[in-house]
Write a protein that holds these residues in place. Structure first.
Motif, PDB file in Angstrom:
ATOM      1  N   ASN A  98      34.615  44.341  39.725  1.00 28.00           N
ATOM      2  CA  ASN A  98      34.886  45.584  40.444  1.00 28.00           C
ATOM      3  C   ASN A  98      36.027  45.375  41.436  1.00 28.00           C
ATOM      4  O   ASN A  98      36.011  44.429  42.213  1.00 28.00           O
ATOM      5  CB  ASN A  98      33.615  46.023  41.178  1.00 28.00           C
ATOM      6  N   ASP A 156      37.133  48.046  43.513  1.00 26.01           N
ATOM      7  CA  ASP A 156      37.200  49.318  44.222  1.00 26.01           C
ATOM      8  C   ASP A 156      37.313  49.102  45.729  1.00 26.01           C
ATOM      9  O   ASP A 156      36.747  49.847  46.526  1.00 26.01           O
ATOM     10  CB  ASP A 156      35.978  50.185  43.884  1.00 26.01           C
ATOM     11  N   ASN A 188      42.040  54.459  49.957  1.00 31.03           N
ATOM     12  CA  ASN A 188      40.785  54.460  49.214  1.00 31.03           C
ATOM     13  C   ASN A 188      40.896  55.242  47.907  1.00 31.03           C
ATOM     14  O   ASN A 188      40.193  54.961  46.936  1.00 31.03           O
ATOM     15  CB  ASN A 188      39.669  55.044  50.088  1.00 31.03           C
ATOM     16  N   GLU A 200      39.298  53.181  44.946  1.00 28.67           N
ATOM     17  CA  GLU A 200      37.989  53.665  44.489  1.00 28.67           C
ATOM     18  C   GLU A 200      38.110  54.596  43.292  1.00 28.67           C
ATOM     19  O   GLU A 200      37.365  54.460  42.311  1.00 28.67           O
ATOM     20  CB  GLU A 200      37.253  54.365  45.626  1.00 28.67           C
ATOM     21  N   HIS A 201      39.052  55.528  43.361  1.00 26.33           N
ATOM     22  CA  HIS A 201      39.141  56.533  42.307  1.00 26.33           C
ATOM     23  C   HIS A 201      40.040  56.105  41.151  1.00 26.33           C
ATOM     24  O   HIS A 201      39.740  56.386  39.991  1.00 26.33           O
ATOM     25  CB  HIS A 201      39.636  57.858  42.887  1.00 26.33           C
ATOM     26  N   LYS A 234      41.014  52.863  40.664  1.00 27.52           N
ATOM     27  CA  LYS A 234      40.691  51.476  40.303  1.00 27.52           C
ATOM     28  C   LYS A 234      41.937  50.577  40.278  1.00 27.52           C
ATOM     29  O   LYS A 234      42.047  49.677  39.436  1.00 27.52           O
ATOM     30  CB  LYS A 234      39.982  51.416  38.938  1.00 27.52           C
TER      31      LYS A 234
END
Length: 621
Positions: free
Chosen positions: A26, A28, A184, A188-189, A191
């Motif tokens: 991950n 993110d 972010n 987060e969105h 990647k």
């Protein structure tokens, strides 16, 4: 182990590099790398992404395995400005004729910067874009992103991931929570891995300032959500200097096997690289001596060196650096210490305004500067025969104006122990030749031959002293010449200079007669040379009818700096000038008449070199 190896290992994990022992599931979150101003944050990440063996000129295309969108946030005030800067970094790839019309038909494309980056990165965000900008624009955007990828692959053979680097994060004119919220969206969105670079002190100050601002989102919670890992960079001077001056260098205007011009692999130009490459340890020691590892300021200092020596060595001819390596090293060290200290604010404004004599005794800032760099050998720190007093005015002009007078600096260079005043330095070494190392001894012998060939040895006492010592060395087999060969050479030398040898009044001090106790063992061999020398010197007395006082007054009051400096050089050596015969009144009046502090300090430094004269001052009242 490299001081920042732990950062490299984590970035390997974060970016999913094969070198990582663990697989990152991950991304993110962003990685924040802080460091003190000029400590090498950008340099570190540039080397890391370039795998240390290639120079990154275009972040987007030159990094191995990655497309890197490098954006500085310095001064940005809005999210729109950040979008604009991100999009501008992609624009060079969008420059082909096929893409021009397509780009022009998409309104407010800069606002779609994040989506464009996401599409280049292979992130399926086209649905989001379509909802916001209509299906037609969304399809065009999809077509655009595909063409960007195709165009990119033509200039970059392979890339596996897109990364965004936000530099100067602490200098954005946007509240930190809002800025982190913007970032972010990428991590987060979309990647997309994001690496943030910030100055340690300013970042912490900004956090403290905004901590209690109730109108903003909670900074701690926002940072905790967006920044998954934080590191403090620790780059050593050795790492930086070796990166700036690598062993394998491509020179400017060199060509490859296809006769194509290669870009230089060093960053300061041919001249600076040529001058400083042999002195990398000196550069490292200067940074360490300063107590501040500000590599950005030191980089500016090295660029300033280009202006100091001038394009093509137009300010300081290259011959001076080539003729004597020690001189070049000491001059470069003086410049680098003073210029770097200026950037670090170790030299205060009043350094420019005080006279050089006062600066060495009463001015704290300059005294502190000297103490800071006391272990770095510089022209002014070595202070041969008052060099500090001569060079300080030039350094002050440089710091104030950023320029130098080429005639002035060349005059100062010539008036050093490495050039016109070489005899002042080498004669004492010849007197103690047996104490020198093999290398220094060989240099001294070459100098002895040089001054004889050029007929520069004209002081009677020096001539006999060196004759006596080296005749003894010849007797002991330390010279290539036999005693007879050396004696013949020196007698021929006397004949060649008999009309130019300096007059010497032996009654004022022991003179050559003081050597008689030393020459007892060689009396038969050396007495003939000594008597011949004394006869030649005494014959010069009738030509030595210059009124010492009038000559002294004229030299002291001369408007010509070279004439005045010549007098000072004579004053420094009692055998070259008999100060005892100057009347006290004339001596004081001439000194008081000196118009500038620079001249007064230069003359006082010359007096300090005349130990015998100073020892007589109390007796003279």
């Amino acid at each position: 182990m490299n001081n920042n190896q732990h950062i490299r290992e984590f970035l390997d994990f974060y970016l999913g590099r094969p070198e990582s022992k663990l697989k990152c599931m991950n991304t993110d979150y962003a990685v924040l790398i802080t460091g003190y101003w000029g400590s090498g944050k950008t340099h570190f990440i540039r080397n890391y992404l370039g795998k240390d063996d290639s120079e990154i000129r275009n972040w987007f295309t030159d990094c191995k395995d990655y497309c890197v969108v490098y954006v500085t946030l310095f001064g940005v005030k809005t999210r729109e400005e950040i979008n604009q800067r991100v999009f501008q970094k992609i624009c060079p790839v969008l420059s082909s004729e096929k893409l021009e019309n397509l780009v022009g038909n998409i309104p407010n494309l800069a606002e779609l910067a994040g989506f464009v980056v996401g599409l280049v990165a292979g992130t399926p965000t086209i649905a989001v874009a379509s909802k916001k900008y209509s299906k037609i624009v969304g399809n065009q955007l999809k077509e655009l992103s595909q063409k960007v990828v195709d165009d990119l692959k033509k200039t970059k053979k392979e890339f596996k991931k897109t990364i965004i680097i936000f530099d100067d994060v602490e200098r954005a004119d946007v509240p930190i929570p809002e800025l982190l919220g913007y970032i972010n969206e990428y991590v987060e969105h979309l990647k997309i891995p994001c690496i943030l670079l910030a100055e340690e002190n300013i970042w912490n100050e900004a956090k403290i300032k905004q901590k209690n601002d109730s109108t903003l989102h909670s900074l701690s919670s926002t940072e905790e959500k967006v920044v998954g890992k934080r590191f403090l960079i620790q780059t050593t001077p050795e790492e930086i200097i070796n990166a700036w001056f690598p062993d394998d260098v491509v020179a400017e205007n060199s060509v490859d096997e296809n006769d194509k011009v290669c870009p230089p692999s060093h960053i300061f130009g041919d001249n600076v690289h040529e001058l400083l490459f042999p002195h990398k340890n000196m550069l490292i020691n200067i940074i360490k001596a300063s107590g501040v590892n500000n590599y950005r300021a030191f980089k500016h200092t090295l660029h300033d060196l280009n202006n100091f020596i001038g394009f093509g060595y137009c300010n300081i001819p290259k011959k001076y650096f080539e003729k004597d390596k020690d001189f070049g090293k000491y001059l470069l060290a003086d410049f680098l210490c003073i210029q770097y200290a200026k950037y670090l604010d170790l030299l205060k404004k009043d350094f420019y305004e005080i006279d050089s004599h006062k600066s060495t005794e009463n001015d704290g800032s300059y005294k502190d500067f000297k103490n800071q760099f006391e272990n770095i050998d510089r022209i002014t720190s070595l202070n041969y025969l008052g060099d500090e007093y001569k060079w300080l005015p030039l350094w002050k002009k440089w710091l104030r104006n950023g320029s130098i007078d080429k005639d002035e600096i060349e005059s100062k260079i010539k008036d050093t122990i490495w050039f016109d005043r070489k005899q002042d330095d080498m004669l004492p070494k010849l007197y103690d030749w047996y104490k020198l190392s093999d290398v220094e001894g060989e240099k001294a012998l070459l100098y002895f031959k040089e001054i004889l060939d050029e007929k520069k040895l004209l002081d009677p006492d020096a001539i006999f002293s060196l004759y006596y010592k080296f005749y003894w060395y010849a007797e002991k087999g330390a010279l290539e010449e036999t005693p007879d060969e050396f004696n013949k050479k020196m007698n021929e030398y006397l004949d060649s200079i008999k009309d130019n040898i300096h007059y010497q009044d032996f009654s004022s001090f022991g003179g050559m007669d003081s050597y008689e106790f030393m020459t007892e063992a060689f009396e038969k061999n050396v007495s003939e040379f000594r008597d011949k020398l004394k006869k030649i010197v005494l014959a010069r007395k009738e030509f030595h009818n210059v009124d010492e006082t009038n000559y002294f007054n004229a030299q002291m009051k001369s408007e010509n700096d070279l004439t005045f400096n010549l007098l000072c050089k004579k004053v420094e050596n009692r055998n070259s000038y008999n100060l005892e015969k100057i009347k006290e009144k004339d001596f004081v009046e001439s000194f008081v008449s000196l118009k500038t502090m620079e001249r007064k300090n230069r003359f006082k430094a010359a007096l300090e070199g005349n130990v015998y004269f100073l020892s007589q001052i109390p007796l003279r009242g």
